[in-house]
Design an enzyme around this catalytic site. Structure first.
Site, short mmCIF file in Angstrom:
data_model
loop_
_atom_site.label_atom_id
_atom_site.label_comp_id
_atom_site.label_asym_id
_atom_site.label_seq_id
_atom_site.Cartn_x
_atom_site.Cartn_y
_atom_site.Cartn_z
N TRP A 200 -41.42 24.50 10.90
CA TRP A 200 -41.23 23.32 10.06
C TRP A 200 -42.25 23.42 8.91
O TRP A 200 -43.41 23.78 9.12
CB TRP A 200 -41.46 22.03 10.87
N ASP B 26 -28.82 14.62 7.18
CA ASP B 26 -30.02 15.15 7.84
C ASP B 26 -29.73 15.43 9.32
O ASP B 26 -28.75 14.94 9.89
CB ASP B 26 -31.14 14.11 7.69
N CYS C 123 -29.38 19.04 5.18
CA CYS C 123 -30.82 19.01 5.40
C CYS C 123 -31.02 19.00 6.91
O CYS C 123 -30.17 18.48 7.64
CB CYS C 123 -31.34 17.70 4.78
N ASP D 96 -39.44 20.47 4.06
CA ASP D 96 -40.19 19.23 3.88
C ASP D 96 -41.53 19.51 3.22
O ASP D 96 -42.27 18.57 2.91
CB ASP D 96 -40.42 18.54 5.23
C1 DGJ Z 1 -36.36 15.02 7.29
C2 DGJ Z 1 -36.01 15.35 5.88
O1 DGJ Z 1 -36.22 16.71 5.64
C3 DGJ Z 1 -36.82 14.49 4.95
O2 DGJ Z 1 -36.58 14.86 3.63
C4 DGJ Z 1 -36.50 13.05 5.20
O3 DGJ Z 1 -35.17 12.81 4.85
C5 DGJ Z 1 -36.74 12.70 6.64
N1 DGJ Z 1 -36.09 13.62 7.54
C6 DGJ Z 1 -36.29 11.32 6.95
O4 DGJ Z 1 -36.40 11.00 8.26
#
Ligand code: DGJ
Length: 727
Positions: free
Chosen positions: A197, A476, A524, A546
């Site tokens: 991550w 997401d 995402c 992120d």
């Molecule tokens: C993970 C995403 O990658 C972020 O950009 C954001 O949308 C968060 N989740 C929200 O929980």
């Protein structure tokens, strides 16, 4: 036709502009002869070494295993004496596992058929030709159809496999990989992408050794950690020289990507669905379609491989009408506010952004149910009117009145134990009955393989999208799959859950594409865990990571752009100190790095310093000026911070070679140092180019073969754009 069959020699030859892929039938076995530089048609069957005793198959049954364990098979199978990694394994009703495939028939035709229920590259009869070879195991009444496509203008071969049960009994498939490549090991290294991550897709080379090596995911998705890509590279491969054999999987679930070097220094590379907890019950008369693998060969280093993938994915994978269009510059409130927002706050961000030329507000996580933090409410896709009085209708109309578009975030595949949905349907979560499932971010995964669950999710998505003028969706996915169990599968089909899950995600995304054709979809997954070709089939862009720090992004975007077009890489300018690493970088550098992707902002603009705010209109102007070039141009990696630990440099060149944009990022300042000489690429050697900022004029050959001087900048994390136009 770029595919030919030599009836006499039983050879198939698939040609692309610079490569050939050659296979053939010997004693009814399908063997692989050559993949690489283009060959004129001719008999290369000697490459299989079947004339070398004791391996001769039909003529030496006594040592058949020697043959099976060393011949270069096109699609090796398990249980019969090929002790290397194989592609197909079954379990019969009697509990046996052996499969032996023999050639039955083939057909060659123009164009490329769709893969049922799966994303795949596409092309018309003008773009490509296809070959289907049917192999059979008569004992099992099993048919295996190997599907190939050769692209006429790109050095790309695609492969996939369909398995058909022609018998009367069901049979269990326990392993179906999509592609295999048998070659001699010529001192190759294995290139893969790994990460975590906030550290996605870092390049890793390792020299091939004996035995198995590779990568894979059993996380139910592509993952932050590993990527469904592998390449064999010749010794000392560079961006411009050396051989590369690349394989990339068009799939978004568990995968296995592996190379094995055997006792005879042969290397077998395989790619496909990870056999971990995979069993597919193939009923009599039914078929199983395995996902596609893209093969790219380059004899001119990694750069050529990269540009081939970019062209293929831009033109033959992404379907969205947005793929060739400039995307609206967005501002996303996630890093700006996290869960602490309401209509008033969002409108103040939108108003501030609109003034500076930003074109779309994206409302991220936290607008629904009781979602005041990330511990609850996933699944309750109903607007929280405490935060958003007047609902989406009011908010979106106000945003639209500011002249901006509006986008929204959803995480449709998830369910929080603390949600109304879970209280009503605890059985809808993926789980093993009797075992308390592990949580990640306090959430579980919905079993969307169940029809009623999928329909619920689809119904909520529709309801939200139809409730206001929503023009963008960020889809997401923030936890990986564990504790696998579905209440609607039988004991003998539980092993289908991982793959069925991916098919259900594809089904939902397909519905989105057909019902909302103009919606801009950005996939995402906790950053970039679902950056894969499968998702690109549905969305023209994917959130990269992120980690929005400009310096971390250099490596993340380098690894991503190794395969993916810049137009697909979600990249934003965010606030400092950066939330992932605490680093402070110049606002200008953040802008230059984000310009190499989709470009947008992710901060609270109302809290931004005056100096940074004043830079936004100029950045917006750069985006409008250069995005056509960034989206459609050829990408050249000139220097890598990941390798040299000092600076990064990449270049984009228009297809006709007349325009170029060079981005230079000096990570660490160096005292008492002179300028750096960088050799550009892709220009027209005989042409004169003017550098916009200085007005200096250079000849293309000088810029490419001698170099351009990039001045040593004062300070760390500094960057510069150099724009060149042909005179
Ligand atoms: C993970 C995403 O990658 C972020 O950009 C954001 O949308 C968060 N989740 C929200 O929980």
């Amino acid at each position: 036709m770029s595919i030919r069959f030599d009836e006499e020699k039983h050879l198939f030859q698939l040609d692309t502009p610079n490569t050939s892929y050659i296979l053939g039938v010997q004693d009814s076995y399908l063997l692989h002869y050559h993949y690489g530089k283009k060959l004129l048609p001719g008999d290369v069957s000697y490459l299989a070494r079947t004339n070398e005793p004791p391996y001769t198959p039909e003529r030496n049954l006594r040592d058949k295993l020697s043959f099976l364990d060393s011949a270069p098979f096109e699609y090796p199978t398990g249980g019969i004496g090929d002790f290397r990694e194989h592609c197909l394994e079954v379990r019969t009703q009697q509990g046996h596992n052996g499969v032996e495939l023999h050639y039955k028939s083939h057909r060659i035709f123009g164009g490329k058929p769709k893969l049922e229920g799966l994303p795949a590259t596409f092309g018309s009869e003008q773009d490509c030709d296809s070959l289907e070879i049917t192999l059979t195991d008569s004992l099992l009444s099993l048919e295996v159809v190997l599907q190939y496509t050769a692209f006429r203008k790109l050095d790309v071969i695609t492969r996939s496999v369909r398995v058909v049960n022609r018998g009367a009994q069901p049979i269990y498939l326990t392993k179906v990989l999509s592609a295999c490549l048998d070659m001699d090991n010529e001192d190759y290294s294995l290139l893969t992408l790994h990460g975590s991550w906030a550290r996605e897709r870092r390049m890793q080379y390792r020299k091939l050794g004996y035995g198995f090596q590779g990568t894979g995911s059993i996380r139910g998705e592509t993952s932050h950690q590993e990527h469904p890509f592998l390449a064999l590279t010749s010794p000392n491969v560079t961006q411009t020289a050396g051989e590369v054999y690349a394989m990339h999987f068009v799939y978004s679930g568990n995968f296995q990507a592996q190379a094995e070097v055997n006792q005879f220094d042969q290397v077998r590379s395989v790619l496909g669905i990870n056999p971990y907890h995979f069993t597919w019950k193939l009923e009599s008369g039914s078929s199983f379609q395995a996902p596609e693998v893209v093969l790219v060969y380059s004899d001119a280093g990694l750069g050529q491989m990269t540009r081939t993938f970019h062209r293929l994915y831009r033109n033959h994978l992404i379907r969205s009408p947005w793929r060739n269009k400039k995307r609206p510059i967005l501002i996303n409130n996630w890093e700006g506010t996290y869960f602490d927002f309401n209509t008033e706050k969002l409108l103040s961000i939108a108003a501030g952004a609109a003034e500076l030329g930003i074109e779309m507000l994206v409302m991220d996580d936290g607008w629904f149910g009781n979602r005041f933090d990330d511990n609850r409410a996933l699944g309750d896709w109903f607007v929280n009117e405490e935060k958003l009085p007047g609902g989406l209708q009011y908010l979106v109309s106000q945003v639209n009145q500011l002249g901006m578009k509006f986008g929204i975030w959803m995480e449709p595949e998830m369910i929080s134990p603390d949600s109304d949905l879970y209280r009503a349907h605890p059985d809808w979560a993926i789980q093993i009955p009797g075992r308390t499932p592990g949580l990640a971010r306090n959430q579980l995964v919905l079993d969307i393989t169940r029809e009623e669950v999928l329909e619920y999710v689809w119904g909520r998505i529709r309801c939200i999208l139809d409730s206001a003028n929503i023009e963008y969706l960020k889809w997401d996915m923030n936890r990986q799959l564990s504790d696998l169990g579905s209440l609607c599968l039988n004991p003998d089909t539980q092993g289908e859950l991982y793959h069925r899950y991916v098919l259900a995600v594809y089904e939902l995304q397909e519905r989105l594409c057909s019902n909302y054709p103009n919606l801009l979809l950005e996939n995402c997954s906790g950053g970039g865990a679902r950056f894969d070709p499968g998702m690109l089939y549905y969305s023209p862009q994917i959130w990269c990571s992120d980690d929005t720090d400009a310096i971390e992004r250099l490596s993340i975007q380098e690894g991503t752009a190794l395969i993916y077009p810049l137009s697909t890489m979600g990249a934003h300018v965010s606030d400092c100190p950066n939330h992932a690493v605490g680093r402070v970088t110049p606002f200008e550098t953040r802008g230059h790095v984000a310009l190499a992707g989709t470009f947008g902002y992710e901060l609270d603009i109302t809290k931004l310093s005056q100096a940074d705010r004043e830079m936004i209109p100029a950045q917006v102007a750069l985006y409008h000026r250069f995005n056509d070039l960034v989206r459609s141009g050829d990408y050249y990696r000139l220097a890598s911070y990941h390798e040299n630990h000092q600076f990064d440099c990449w270049q984009i060149v228009s297809e006709n070679g007349d325009e170029s944009l060079v981005t230079f990022v000096q990570v660490l300042g160096r005292p008492n140092y002179h300028s750096r000489r960088i050799k550009l690429q892709g220009l027209r050697p005989e042409k004169l180019y003017r550098e916009e900022e200085t007005g200096a004029v250079y000849r293309g050959d000088a810029l490419m073969y001698a170099g351009l001087m990039l001045e040593n900048l004062w300070g760390d994390f500094r960057s510069k754009l150099i724009h060149l136009m042909v005179l």
